[in-house]
Design a protein around this motif. Structure first.
Motif, PDB file in Angstrom:
ATOM      1  N   CYS A 159      -1.319   6.232  -3.297  1.00  0.00           N
ATOM      2  CA  CYS A 159      -0.015   6.619  -3.194  1.00  0.00           C
ATOM      3  C   CYS A 159       0.610   5.956  -2.056  1.00  0.00           C
ATOM      4  N   SER A 160      -0.140   5.458  -1.036  1.00  0.00           N
ATOM      5  CA  SER A 160       0.340   4.698   0.030  1.00  0.00           C
ATOM      6  C   SER A 160       0.381   2.866  -0.352  1.00  0.00           C
ATOM      7  N   ALA A 161      -0.049   2.699  -1.588  1.00  0.00           N
ATOM      8  CA  ALA A 161      -0.198   1.142  -1.717  1.00  0.00           C
ATOM      9  C   ALA A 161       1.258   0.588  -1.488  1.00  0.00           C
ATOM     10  N   THR A 162       0.701  -0.817  -1.153  1.00  0.00           N
ATOM     11  CA  THR A 162       1.969  -1.674  -1.081  1.00  0.00           C
ATOM     12  C   THR A 162       2.466  -2.294  -2.466  1.00  0.00           C
ATOM     13  N   PRO A 164      -2.045  -3.675   7.886  1.00  0.00           N
ATOM     14  CA  PRO A 164      -1.901  -2.962   6.481  1.00  0.00           C
ATOM     15  C   PRO A 164      -1.269  -1.712   6.200  1.00  0.00           C
ATOM     16  N   GLY A 165      -0.333  -1.495   5.294  1.00  0.00           N
ATOM     17  CA  GLY A 165       0.242  -0.277   5.022  1.00  0.00           C
ATOM     18  C   GLY A 165      -0.479   0.736   4.508  1.00  0.00           C
ATOM     19  N   VAL A 166      -1.783   0.659   4.265  1.00  0.00           N
ATOM     20  CA  VAL A 166      -2.694   1.816   3.672  1.00  0.00           C
ATOM     21  C   VAL A 166      -3.827   2.165   4.724  1.00  0.00           C
ATOM     22  N   ASP A 173      -2.490 -11.193   4.390  1.00  0.00           N
ATOM     23  CA  ASP A 173      -3.871 -10.338   4.467  1.00  0.00           C
ATOM     24  C   ASP A 173      -3.705  -9.040   4.138  1.00  0.00           C
ATOM     25  N   ALA A 174      -2.520  -8.521   4.649  1.00  0.00           N
ATOM     26  CA  ALA A 174      -2.267  -7.033   4.773  1.00  0.00           C
ATOM     27  C   ALA A 174      -1.717  -6.652   3.357  1.00  0.00           C
ATOM     28  N   VAL A 175      -0.947  -7.556   2.680  1.00  0.00           N
ATOM     29  CA  VAL A 175      -0.363  -7.377   1.268  1.00  0.00           C
ATOM     30  C   VAL A 175      -1.481  -7.408   0.506  1.00  0.00           C
ATOM     31  N   VAL A 176      -2.437  -8.266   0.399  1.00  0.00           N
ATOM     32  CA  VAL A 176      -3.636  -8.458  -0.421  1.00  0.00           C
ATOM     33  C   VAL A 176      -4.294  -7.142  -0.376  1.00  0.00           C
ATOM     34  N   LYS A 177      -4.738  -6.353   0.852  1.00  0.00           N
ATOM     35  CA  LYS A 177      -5.405  -5.441   0.905  1.00  0.00           C
ATOM     36  C   LYS A 177      -4.823  -4.138   0.595  1.00  0.00           C
ATOM     37  N   GLY A 178      -3.146  -4.039   0.866  1.00  0.00           N
ATOM     38  CA  GLY A 178      -2.431  -2.927   0.439  1.00  0.00           C
ATOM     39  C   GLY A 178      -1.781  -2.875  -0.897  1.00  0.00           C
TER      40      GLY A 178
END
Length: 493
Positions: A295-298, A452-454, A281-286
């Motif tokens: 700039c912070s996209a996964t 998520p990392g964003v 889920d987090a990778v799809v979002k990021g």
């Protein structure tokens, strides 16, 4: 406060295609213009926007210089009143501005609404800093002496903003610049001139005095003129590493103050004990939210080999459910990239990865359908590749994810830190010990655990490390370390 300025609220109104200098909407001296096209539909020409050069920049800098003394003399509490009024106006115009962001930049309407909300949060937070923007008293070594520190605005600043967040990023430059007592020239990306004009119009309606905030539309010539003008005391820039480096080098001979937020090649580490569903889920979002244009996209998923197959199976299934389409279509889940240059760059990066032995697991091509207008659509793409491939090392700024095998936690950390950038770092793990160790070991400015990392908060520093950042952070109270300089004073009585 000056009276509210009434303007034509049609976002395509002619005055919004111009520069804003010393309180007036004016065309560039050269008369040159640049066409602005909707990236979701090439047949939708938004308008011709003025294209500025050095003469226009000098006029804007002169206006900002003339307004500096009176604006700085107001003090932060009175300056904050204008920010509060701008926030109120922004709340009223939020839907209008979100629609323009989607039309001009391409992002989903929901993403555009979120950007406007973020911009308003930044305004509210910054206005609230007015009563804390001071110094400290300190003991004196001499008798009958009072010692203290205070901040003072550095002067005229240039704010050079990108196209990926064409409203929020200019706002997190403009708001602290104005509160600190600086006067400013905003130079947005030439890809999103209308959105930036709307931002400036909000401040105009809020009654900000003439010359305090100026807008220069244009590209390289305008940017170079801002760097060269000796009256510009500082430049806050968000964009690519090569351009940021050129700005810093161009002003170094005169000790130009710079704040540079640059690229990223951000990793999400998925450990062997991770909740794989949450990680997906987090990778799809990021990685694919806003078509990866953050700039912070996964842009890298560093996955333990023990859970790699499960992760990839679930990720690819999820991506197969996401519709690529225009940002104003409620069914769209992935928006277009901003222009044909970004489209070509994404496709070239995918082709290069394949030449290096990478395997495209899904996507990999331009999205073309009968129900889709001609635009800048890229399929969400996952490439299984080596940690040192170009795709795994260099920024793409598109919906392209590199998946890299990791043999354990230590290996994953080594891979994560192997790039020159350091914007964001994320880990998914059930281990509290690993989570805290990762926070310690990540060579990145913004860190996330099991999320998520964003995304970031208006009151937290937006900051990178290594080649992702130079100078003080943006957002947060620390931002004022760029827009102000410290002074000390001793008074004997």
């Amino acid at each position: 406060m000056a009276p509210v300025v009434e303007r034509n609220r049609d976002a395509t109104a002619p005055h919004l295609r111009l520069n804003f200098i010393d309180g007036q909407w004016v065309a560039a001296e050269s008369g040159q213009t640049r066409e602005n096209v909707n990236p979701a539909d090439f047949s939708d020409v938004i308008g011709e926007f003025t294209e500025s050069g050095g003469v226009d920049v000098d006029h804007a800098v002169d206006a900002a210089s003339a307004a500096l003394a009176s604006w700085r003399g107001l003090g932060p509490i009175k300056r904050a009143v204008y920010l509060t009024e701008a926030s109120r106006i922004l709340g009223e115009r939020a839907e209008e501005i979100a629609a323009v962001i989607t039309r001009e930049q391409g992002k989903l309407l929901g993403e555009a609404r979120g950007e406007v909300e973020r911009a308003r949060a930044i305004l509210d937070f910054t206005a609230g800093q007015a009563r804390t923007l001071g110094g400290v008293t300190v003991p004196a070594e001499d008798d009958r002496t009072f010692s203290f520190t205070f901040r003072k605005a550095i002067g005229v600043v240039a704010l050079i903003a990108p196209w990926n967040f064409p409203f929020a990023i200019p706002m997190w430059k403009v708001a602290p610049a104005l509160l600190s007592g600086c006067t400013a020239i905003l130079k947005p990306s030439p890809l999103t001139p209308l959105t930036s004009a709307l931002l400036v119009e909000v401040f105009e309606q809020a009654g900000v005095p003439s010359g305090v905030l100026n807008l220069i539309q244009g590209d390289v010539a305008a940017g170079e003129a801002l760097v060269a003008n000796p009256a510009v005391a500082g430049i806050s820039f968000t964009g690519s590493l090569p351009v940021g480096t050129a700005i810093h080098a161009g002003g170094a001979h005169r000790l130009l103050r710079t704040q540079l937020e640059l690229g990223g090649k951000n990793a999400v580490i998925v450990c062997d004990d991770a909740d794989v569903d949450k990680a997906v889920d987090a990778v799809v979002k990021g990685a694919f939210g806003q078509a990866g244009q953050r700039c912070s996209a996964t842009s890298r998923a560093v996955v333990d080999v023990s859970v790699r197959d499960e992760f990839l199976e679930k990720l690819i299934a999820r991506l197969g459910e996401l519709k690529v389409g225009p940002g104003d279509d409620p069914e769209s889940k992935i928006c277009p990239v901003v222009n044909t240059a970004r489209l070509d760059a994404a496709l070239d990066a995918i082709a290069g990865a394949q030449r290096e032995g990478g395997k495209v697991l899904c996507g990999g091509e331009r999205e073309v359908r009968d129900d889709l207008p001609e635009g800048c659509y890229v399929q969400p793409t996952v490439v299984h590749t080596a940690w040192d491939s170009e795709l795994a090392q260099e920024e793409v700024f598109g919906p392209v994810l590199a998946v890299i095998d990791a043999d354990g936690f230590d290996h994953a950390m080594e891979i994560s830190n192997s790039v020159k950038y350091g914007m964001s770092g994320t880990i998914f793990t059930a281990s509290q010990s690993r989570a805290f160790e990762a926070i310690e070991r990540f060579e990145a400015g913004m860190l996330h655990v099991n999320r998520p990392g964003v995304g970031a908060y208006a009151h937290l520093p937006h900051v990178g490390s290594k080649a992702s950042q130079y100078g003080p952070p943006e957002c947060s109270p620390e931002v004022f370390d760029f827009y102000t300089e410290w002074h000390s004073a001793c008074i004997t009585y």
